[in-house]
Design an enzyme around this catalytic site. Structure first.
Site, PDB file in Angstrom:
ATOM      1  N   HIS A  25       0.853  -1.194   0.000  1.00  0.00           N
ATOM      2  CA  HIS A  25       0.000   0.000   0.000  1.00  0.00           C
ATOM      3  C   HIS A  25       0.886   1.240   0.000  1.00  0.00           C
ATOM      4  CE1 HIS A  25      -3.006  -2.693   2.415  1.00  0.00           C
ATOM      5  NE2 HIS A  25      -2.956  -3.013   1.132  1.00  0.00           N
ATOM      6  N   GLN A  26       0.735   2.074  -1.025  1.00  0.00           N
ATOM      7  CA  GLN A  26       1.492   3.323  -1.117  1.00  0.00           C
ATOM      8  C   GLN A  26       0.503   4.482  -1.193  1.00  0.00           C
ATOM      9  OE1 GLN A  26       2.013   1.220  -4.297  1.00  0.00           O
ATOM     10  NE2 GLN A  26       2.762  -0.257  -2.809  1.00  0.00           N
TER      11      GLN A  26
END
Length: 755
Positions: free
Chosen positions: A675-676
């Site tokens: 997750h960015q």
């Protein structure tokens, strides 16, 4: 044909592009690399004489290894022969191993890292260099394998940081490549090529725009161009097309319909993920996995569909963005969930998730069922991170993009956006086009041929929406001349995770069933400000789990891998306080990122790992281990099992005390993140005011200092979401795109009128 035969039809092949032309390494460097690789994944034989190419062990040790492996092999297999083939396989004998490494180093590894690898390999082929790093003047590849084995083991505990880092890097590359390409690992585990549950589905037949060969740019005109087809771009495309706007969606990846899915682990890493499947931070402290597919991360995610939690919404509202506590945001959350058929009604937990829930129950932890975006279908598949062959997972490819297609949107695959073009209109810097390069498929409809066309393309539009994700959206803005805003690329938030594994007496086949259907929340607020750890199940595909485990020796690693069918794997996922940044590589412009899990993130992750260890213990695990070099493995004794002391078992408490004392220190601990977020942060003002931070886009998603340019993806998050960002991304993009409709048409009800 029986239903079972139908369900087990092998997906169509998805050939990979050729490895880079020329040699990434010299012949001498390859010779040394393969000598290292065969230490990490050795061919093992019975011998009292050291061999140049095989790991020699005593007959009794070999027989014990065979028996240990046979205990884990499915009963229907020829266990003896399968175990012997498994021990005989080496990295160099694995089909496609060298080609895969060459592709990874040549296409997906940054140049400074490749230079470092070359230096190490060349050093090991000189007398002076070998004396320094091995204690002998003999070239590394000329040493017997048993001696090379001892050398590599010694590097792992060397006082020289570059040797420890080199050992870790080589082990990571070799184990990951072998796990994807091995011809013997799958049969040992009973791991099937395709999931045994479900059946092949039917996808949407997209018609992608094609261009004839020409050196001059092709020019298209439209109302809206959207860069990226993922969770942000797909929702925007649906809303704007259904509002009557002419929409073109461009995507650098290519579409693979359900008949190609799920791909093999090796092919998926290239076709469906960015940078060959994984990228690492500048200091190698964390690995990042990002989708790069038609449909973006929604094509490869694990079906988890969690709405933004209340304390995160309040935090964002307090930063000057009251929309996040409004009924409008909730309406957007509900709308995107309704379109994907998100629910918990038909969830069936696999062994991995059942273990998490049952352990939580026994320990009094708070747990919940994770809603799934499976369109109201029972979806018992553990391969969805390789693409959903049943077409039941309602990612953008199955939901929002087909809706956009029906409403008249057009699509281009294989389009690499170079920059946004601007014009001065009424004294304002206004986005008017996207310029990039289109690369066709080959004449066979794939991407492996040499007859592909490359052509420059300019798409002129009244509105440009960037939905390229938190790693690429800021780079596109920077390439477009917007570097005057220092916030672009900064404020990178991740959800750092670390793993806890456990083996059980019975076979779990952990790759079967829904990937992430359960969640434990007791540790999610460790600082009183909404930062902490969530406990989750992880995808249990061999190449996603096994390479994260520390390598101690060739034989022990093979024995460890052979027990994978009896293994559970869970993650401690942290909502971070620390931030990093994304920036272009100064040599070739590819994405680079700097991020280091800070003290809080490591301590929070450790609390999660300890809780996961307790869960594994009360569930009867026979061995418990973490992904940290130097941590012990807890092995349950028959005596403690008979006494049934629960987590009060003194030996187990000693284990917990040991791992707490050792901690999750770097570089020994392995961290990853899928997750960015946050690199084009939404803010109430461009430069910030008071306690409200500066940002890149305003509350409507429009880039500060521009007109007609918007960002709609997870990069606009003010901070980490704390949950899988898919639904939050979709809801924000729903709100942004509806605002764009109002700005372009002046009709606030136009989209609803078309639903």
């Amino acid at each position: 044909m029986t239903s079972t035969e139908l369900n087990l039809l092998k997906p169509l092949e998805s050939p990979l592009p050729a490895p880079p032309k020329g040699e990434v390494l010299t012949a001498a460097q390859w010779r040394t690399f393969m000598a290292i690789a065969d230490v990490i994944i050795p061919s093992i034989e019975v011998s009292t004489v050291a061999s140049a190419n095989k790991l020699s062990i005593q007959a009794s040790e070999y027989a014990g290894a065979i028996e240990q492996i046979k205990r884990n092999i499915p009963a229907t297999s020829d266990a003896q022969a399968a175990a012997e083939r498994y021990l005989q396989e080496s990295a160099s004998s694995t089909p496609g191993f060298k080609e895969s490494v060459q592709r990874q180093l040549g296409h997906y590894t940054r140049e400074d890292a490749v230079k470092g690898i070359r230096v190490v390999l060349s050093t090991l082929d000189t007398r002076a260099g070998c004396l320094l790093v091995t204690g002998s003047t003999t070239s590394f590849h000329l040493q017997p394998l048993n001696i090379r084995h001892q050398i590599l083991i010694s590097w792992g505990s060397s006082y020289l940081p570059f040797l420890r880092q080199s050992a870790k890097a080589f082990q990571s590359v070799v184990t990951a490549t072998w796990a994807k390409k091995s011809a013997t690992l799958g049969p040992i585990l009973g791991f099937p090529r395709v999931p045994i549950h479900g059946k092949p589905g039917k996808g949407t037949g997209y018609n992608f725009i094609q261009f004839p060969p020409d050196d001059e740019p092709a020019t298209l005109n439209t109302d809206v161009v959207i860069v990226g087809s993922g969770c942000g771009g797909g929702v925007c495309a649906k809303n704007l097309a259904e509002a009557g706007q002419r929409v073109i969606v461009v995507e650098k990846a290519y579409h693979y319909p359900p008949e190609h899915l799920p791909m093999t682990e090796a092919d998926a890493s290239i076709h469906l993920f960015a940078n060959g499947g994984v990228d690492v931070s500048d200091d190698n402290s964390i690995a990042v996995i990002a989708g790069s597919a038609w449909g973006g991360g929604g094509t490869v995610n694990w079906s988890a569909s969690l709405q933004t939690q209340n304390y995160v919404r309040q935090e964002w509202a307090n930063s000057g963005l009251p929309f996040f506590t409004s009924s409008a945001f909730q309406a957007s959350l509900d709308r995107v969930c309704h379109r994907m058929g998100v629910s918990t009604e038909l969830v069936e937990h696999n062994a991995n998730n059942s273990a998490l829930l049952e352990g939580a129950r026994k320990l009094g932890y708070n747990s919940k069922v994770v809603p799934q975006n499976t369109g109201g279908n029972k979806h018992y598949c553990g391969y969805c991170t390789l693409g959903c062959g049943s077409a039941e997972k309602q990612g953008p490819v199955v939901s929002f993009l087909p809706d956009a297609d029906k409403a008249g949107a057009h699509f281009i695959e294989g389009f690499e956006a170079e920059k946004i073009l601007f014009e001065n209109i009424d004294g304002k810097k206004t986005a008017v086009a996207v310029k990039g390069f289109w690369r066709s498929r080959d004449t066979n409809g794939g991407v492996s041929g040499t007859d592909r066309i490359t052509r420059p393309v300019i798409i002129r539009a009244k509105c440009v929406i960037i939905s390229a994700g938190s790693l690429q959206s800021p780079l596109l803005l920077l390439r477009s001349g917007l570097g005057g805003n220092p916030q672009i690329g900064r404020n990178l938030h991740l959800h750092p995770v670390t793993l806890l594994g456990a083996t059980y007496p019975n076979a779990l086949n952990p790759w079967e069933g829904g990937i992430l259907t359960s969640l434990v929340t007791d540790l999610q607020d460790l600082d009183g400000e909404g930062h902490g750890a969530k406990l989750e199940a992880m995808t249990m595909l061999p190449s996603w789990f096994l390479p994260f485990q520390p390598w101690d020796s060739g034989l022990s690693y093979k024995l460890f891998c052979s027990a994978f069918s009896h293994t559970s794997g869970h993650i401690s996922l942290v909502r971070d306080k620390n931030t990093g940044r994304v920036y272009p590589d100064p040599v070739d412009g590819r994405c680079r990122f700097s991020y280091t899990p800070g003290n809080f993130e490591r301590k929070a992750a450790l609390e999660g790992v300890i809780a996961l260890a307790k869960i594994a213990y009360v569930n009867g695990a026979r061995a418990i281990f973490g992904s940290v070099k130097g941590w012990p493995t807890f092995n349950r004794s028959d005596e403690s099992a008979a006494q049934d002391l629960g987590i009060n078992d003194p030996a187990f408490q000693d284990f917990l005390s040991t791992i707490r004392a050792k901690g999750l220190n770097l570089p020994e601990a392995a961290f990853g993140s899928a997750h960015q977020m946050g690199t084009c942060r939404m803010s109430s003002s461009e430069k910030g005011r008071g306690r409200e931070p500066a940002g890149v886009v305003d509350a409507d998603g429009k880039v500060w200092g521009t007109e007609a340019l918007y960002v709609a993806d997870a990069s606009v998050f003010p901070s980490a979401s704390g949950v899988n960002p898919m639904v939050t991304t979709m809801a924000i993009s729903d709100y942004i795109s509806r605002g764009i409709v109002r700005a372009m048409t002046g009709d606030p009800e136009k989209i609803e009128a078309r639903l």
